[in-house]
Motif scaffolding. Structure first.
Motif, PDB file in Angstrom:
ATOM      1  N   LYS A   1       0.683  -0.970   0.273  1.00 23.05           N
ATOM      2  CA  LYS A   1       0.332  -0.364  -0.290  1.00 23.05           C
ATOM      3  C   LYS A   1       0.715   1.585  -0.347  1.00 23.05           C
ATOM      4  CE  LYS A   1      -4.372  -1.986   1.707  1.00 23.05           C
ATOM      5  NZ  LYS A   1      -5.137  -2.225   3.665  1.00 23.05           N
ATOM      6  N   GLN A   2       1.753   1.455   0.636  1.00 19.96           N
ATOM      7  CA  GLN A   2       2.911   2.407   0.713  1.00 19.96           C
ATOM      8  C   GLN A   2       3.704   2.696  -0.745  1.00 19.96           C
ATOM      9  OE1 GLN A   2       6.259   1.294   2.944  1.00 19.96           O
ATOM     10  NE2 GLN A   2       7.180   3.451   2.896  1.00 19.96           N
ATOM     11  N   GLU A   3       3.782   2.089  -1.091  1.00 21.91           N
ATOM     12  CA  GLU A   3       4.610   1.748  -2.654  1.00 21.91           C
ATOM     13  C   GLU A   3       3.661   1.972  -3.706  1.00 21.91           C
ATOM     14  OE1 GLU A   3       7.767   1.620  -3.466  1.00 21.91           O
ATOM     15  OE2 GLU A   3       8.411   1.369  -1.438  1.00 21.91           O
ATOM     16  N   VAL A   4       2.321   1.862  -3.383  1.00 24.42           N
ATOM     17  CA  VAL A   4       1.072   2.087  -4.931  1.00 24.42           C
ATOM     18  C   VAL A   4       1.446   3.375  -5.433  1.00 24.42           C
ATOM     19  CG1 VAL A   4      -0.399   2.985  -3.301  1.00 24.42           C
ATOM     20  CG2 VAL A   4      -1.090   1.179  -5.195  1.00 24.42           C
ATOM     21  N   LYS A   5       2.036   4.487  -4.733  1.00 27.01           N
ATOM     22  CA  LYS A   5       1.958   5.290  -5.825  1.00 27.01           C
ATOM     23  C   LYS A   5       2.883   5.960  -6.756  1.00 27.01           C
ATOM     24  CE  LYS A   5       5.255   7.244  -1.664  1.00 27.01           C
ATOM     25  NZ  LYS A   5       5.070   7.753  -0.571  1.00 27.01           N
ATOM     26  N   TYR A   6       4.507   4.897  -6.802  1.00 20.65           N
ATOM     27  CA  TYR A   6       4.740   4.816  -7.745  1.00 20.65           C
ATOM     28  C   TYR A   6       4.558   3.594  -8.555  1.00 20.65           C
ATOM     29  CZ  TYR A   6       8.109   6.152  -3.840  1.00 20.65           C
ATOM     30  OH  TYR A   6       8.167   7.060  -2.806  1.00 20.65           O
ATOM     31  N   ASP A   7       3.458   2.912  -8.593  1.00 23.01           N
ATOM     32  CA  ASP A   7       2.594   2.331  -9.654  1.00 23.01           C
ATOM     33  C   ASP A   7       2.638   3.070 -11.174  1.00 23.01           C
ATOM     34  OD1 ASP A   7       2.424  -0.565  -8.397  1.00 23.01           O
ATOM     35  OD2 ASP A   7       0.550   0.198  -8.214  1.00 23.01           O
ATOM     36  N   GLY A   8       3.394   2.119 -11.955  1.00 24.96           N
ATOM     37  CA  GLY A   8       3.566   2.682 -13.561  1.00 24.96           C
ATOM     38  C   GLY A   8       4.198   4.064 -13.581  1.00 24.96           C
ATOM     39  N   LYS A   9       5.294   4.271 -12.474  1.00 22.94           N
ATOM     40  CA  LYS A   9       6.293   5.374 -13.110  1.00 22.94           C
ATOM     41  C   LYS A   9       7.716   4.848 -13.107  1.00 22.94           C
ATOM     42  CE  LYS A   9       3.681   8.935 -10.500  1.00 22.94           C
ATOM     43  NZ  LYS A   9       2.426   9.069  -9.353  1.00 22.94           N
ATOM     44  N   TRP A  10       8.870   5.396 -13.784  1.00 20.77           N
ATOM     45  CA  TRP A  10       9.998   4.400 -14.069  1.00 20.77           C
ATOM     46  C   TRP A  10      10.552   5.616 -13.964  1.00 20.77           C
ATOM     47  CZ3 TRP A  10      11.070   6.315 -18.354  1.00 20.77           C
ATOM     48  CH2 TRP A  10      10.263   5.447 -19.439  1.00 20.77           C
ATOM     49  N   VAL A  11      12.552   5.907 -13.220  1.00 25.37           N
ATOM     50  CA  VAL A  11      12.543   7.009 -13.675  1.00 25.37           C
ATOM     51  C   VAL A  11      14.652   6.662 -14.271  1.00 25.37           C
ATOM     52  CG1 VAL A  11      14.758   8.730 -12.162  1.00 25.37           C
ATOM     53  CG2 VAL A  11      12.161   7.552 -11.227  1.00 25.37           C
ATOM     54  N   LEU A  12      15.172   7.234 -15.430  1.00 25.56           N
ATOM     55  CA  LEU A  12      15.653   7.482 -16.539  1.00 25.56           C
ATOM     56  C   LEU A  12      16.897   8.816 -15.511  1.00 25.56           C
ATOM     57  CD1 LEU A  12      13.914   6.593 -19.831  1.00 25.56           C
ATOM     58  CD2 LEU A  12      15.628   5.147 -17.708  1.00 25.56           C
ATOM     59  N   THR A  13      17.873   7.542 -15.734  1.00 25.85           N
ATOM     60  CA  THR A  13      19.267   8.942 -15.245  1.00 25.85           C
ATOM     61  C   THR A  13      20.014   8.412 -16.335  1.00 25.85           C
ATOM     62  OG1 THR A  13      18.692   8.540 -13.291  1.00 25.85           O
ATOM     63  CG2 THR A  13      20.943   9.889 -13.397  1.00 25.85           C
ATOM     64  N   THR A  14      20.847  10.244 -17.430  1.00 26.90           N
ATOM     65  CA  THR A  14      21.489   9.868 -18.278  1.00 26.90           C
ATOM     66  C   THR A  14      22.467  11.078 -18.306  1.00 26.90           C
ATOM     67  OG1 THR A  14      21.581   9.645 -21.256  1.00 26.90           O
ATOM     68  CG2 THR A  14      19.709  11.104 -19.348  1.00 26.90           C
ATOM     69  N   ASN A  15      23.762  11.047 -19.088  1.00 29.06           N
ATOM     70  CA  ASN A  15      24.013  11.847 -19.285  1.00 29.06           C
ATOM     71  C   ASN A  15      24.104  12.837 -20.969  1.00 29.06           C
ATOM     72  OD1 ASN A  15      25.499  10.102 -20.734  1.00 29.06           O
ATOM     73  ND2 ASN A  15      27.470  10.086 -19.635  1.00 29.06           N
ATOM     74  N   THR A  16      23.014  12.192 -21.086  1.00 28.26           N
ATOM     75  CA  THR A  16      22.626  12.581 -22.833  1.00 28.26           C
ATOM     76  C   THR A  16      22.680  14.587 -23.086  1.00 28.26           C
ATOM     77  OG1 THR A  16      20.676  12.292 -22.736  1.00 28.26           O
ATOM     78  CG2 THR A  16      23.181  10.422 -23.682  1.00 28.26           C
TER      79      THR A  16
END
Length: 76
Positions: free
Chosen positions: A26-41
């Motif tokens: 239940k605590q993690e449901v707020k992150y459903d469908g989200k992802w993070v990318l880190t790049t140096n471009t």
């Protein structure tokens, strides 16, 4: 699920075995469908996301080539 690092954080261990930690889910449901990318471009966030989502095509080609190469080595 215990062997999978991604799922393991949602488990708790009791005396009789493992169970799903409903509070953590239940605590993690707020992150459903989200992802993070880190790049140096120098690409914009939109371009980076589009390129990332297209990686499946490259990965599919590698899987196919690996299968083809494995099949040809079995013939000798």
């Amino acid at each position: 699920m215990v062997g999978n690092k991604g799922f393991r954080k949602y488990l708790k261990y009791g005396g009789s075995g493992f169970a799903i930690d409903e509070a953590k889910v239940k605590q993690e449901v707020k992150y459903d469908g989200k992802w993070v990318l880190t790049t140096n471009t120098a690409l914009s966030a939109r371009e980076t996301a589009l390129h990332y989502k297209q990686l499946w095509m490259v990965e599919q080609v590698f899987r196919t080539m690996k299968t083809v190469l494995d099949d040809t080595t079995d013939l000798s």
